[in-house]
Motif scaffolding. Structure first.
Motif, PDB file in Angstrom:
ATOM      1  N   UNK A 178       2.692  -0.915  -2.389  1.00  0.00           N
ATOM      2  CA  UNK A 178       2.587  -0.749  -4.028  1.00  0.00           C
ATOM      3  C   UNK A 178       2.741   0.474  -4.502  1.00  0.00           C
ATOM      4  N   UNK A 179       2.571   1.519  -3.712  1.00  0.00           N
ATOM      5  CA  UNK A 179       2.274   3.060  -3.943  1.00  0.00           C
ATOM      6  C   UNK A 179       2.655   3.759  -2.694  1.00  0.00           C
ATOM      7  N   UNK A 180       2.739   5.128  -2.925  1.00  0.00           N
ATOM      8  CA  UNK A 180       3.098   6.244  -1.763  1.00  0.00           C
ATOM      9  C   UNK A 180       1.817   6.334  -1.158  1.00  0.00           C
ATOM     10  N   UNK A 181       2.141   6.785   0.167  1.00  0.00           N
ATOM     11  CA  UNK A 181       0.744   7.357   1.223  1.00  0.00           C
ATOM     12  C   UNK A 181       0.359   6.332   1.990  1.00  0.00           C
ATOM     13  N   UNK A 182       1.285   5.163   2.020  1.00  0.00           N
ATOM     14  CA  UNK A 182       0.842   4.215   3.167  1.00  0.00           C
ATOM     15  C   UNK A 182       1.045   4.773   4.473  1.00  0.00           C
ATOM     16  N   UNK A 223      -6.215   6.937   1.165  1.00  0.00           N
ATOM     17  CA  UNK A 223      -7.789   7.099   0.839  1.00  0.00           C
ATOM     18  C   UNK A 223      -7.818   7.427  -0.624  1.00  0.00           C
ATOM     19  N   UNK A 224      -7.213   8.370  -1.037  1.00  0.00           N
ATOM     20  CA  UNK A 224      -7.241   8.775  -2.354  1.00  0.00           C
ATOM     21  C   UNK A 224      -6.273   8.039  -3.348  1.00  0.00           C
ATOM     22  N   UNK A 225      -6.273   8.724  -4.558  1.00  0.00           N
ATOM     23  CA  UNK A 225      -5.192   8.032  -5.582  1.00  0.00           C
ATOM     24  C   UNK A 225      -4.017   8.821  -5.406  1.00  0.00           C
TER      25      UNK A 225
END
Length: 155
Positions: free
Chosen positions: A82-86, A112-114
């Motif tokens: 659903x968003x970046x960073x996985x 872990x963060x936004x």
């Protein structure tokens, strides 16, 4: 004159035979076809059993391919979280009692963060898994599941 004619004739017959083998079930490159997408309904978090793997299912499976290599094949799946960073993504085998079916969940750890949502190209996660010829022998269908859909390929 006779030898070049025989060579030319046998080369043209051999080349013509290649077109029939290309679509044949004997050709290992045809063993698994294109993947097909199926939408699934996911159970709420309270209904899902506690699992040993704490990583989340990737939201959507966008591609599934099987690439033949000597001694086996590489199962390659692309997921869209659903968003970046996985990160730390993997294909996790799911026990299934049905014969000839292998099911995998595409799981990844959430950031872990936004993090920003970003474009789909910047969120895509590619994961691959090697399957030996012995692993592939009993398999007729492979399914890779995400939270919103699953993709399958069969031979």
């Amino acid at each position: 004159m006779r030898a070049p004619l025989v060579i030319l004739l046998s080369a043209s017959l051999g080349l013509a035979a290649c077109s029939t083998v290309k679509e044949s079930r004997l050709n290992p490159f045809n063993w698994f076809g294109n993947s097909q997408e199926t939408r699934v309904r996911t159970a709420p978090a309270s209904e899902q059993p506690a699992e040993a793997d704490p990583r989340q299912l990737v939201a959507e499976i966008t591609a599934l391919t099987i690439e033949r290599i000597p001694g086996g094949a590489i199962l390659r799946a692309t997921g869209l979280p659903p968003r970046q960073g996985y990160w730390n993504a993997a294909l996790v085998p799911v026990p299934d009692e049905r014969e000839g079916l292998r099911v995998y969940d595409l799981r990844a750890e959430a950031p872990t963060g936004q993090t920003p949502v970003g474009q789909p190209q910047s969120r895509a996660i590619d994961v691959a898994l090697y399957l030996s010829d012995q692993d592939l022998a009993p398999i007729r269908q492979i399914v890779v599941r995400g939270a919103q859909n699953q993709r399958s390929t069969r031979r």
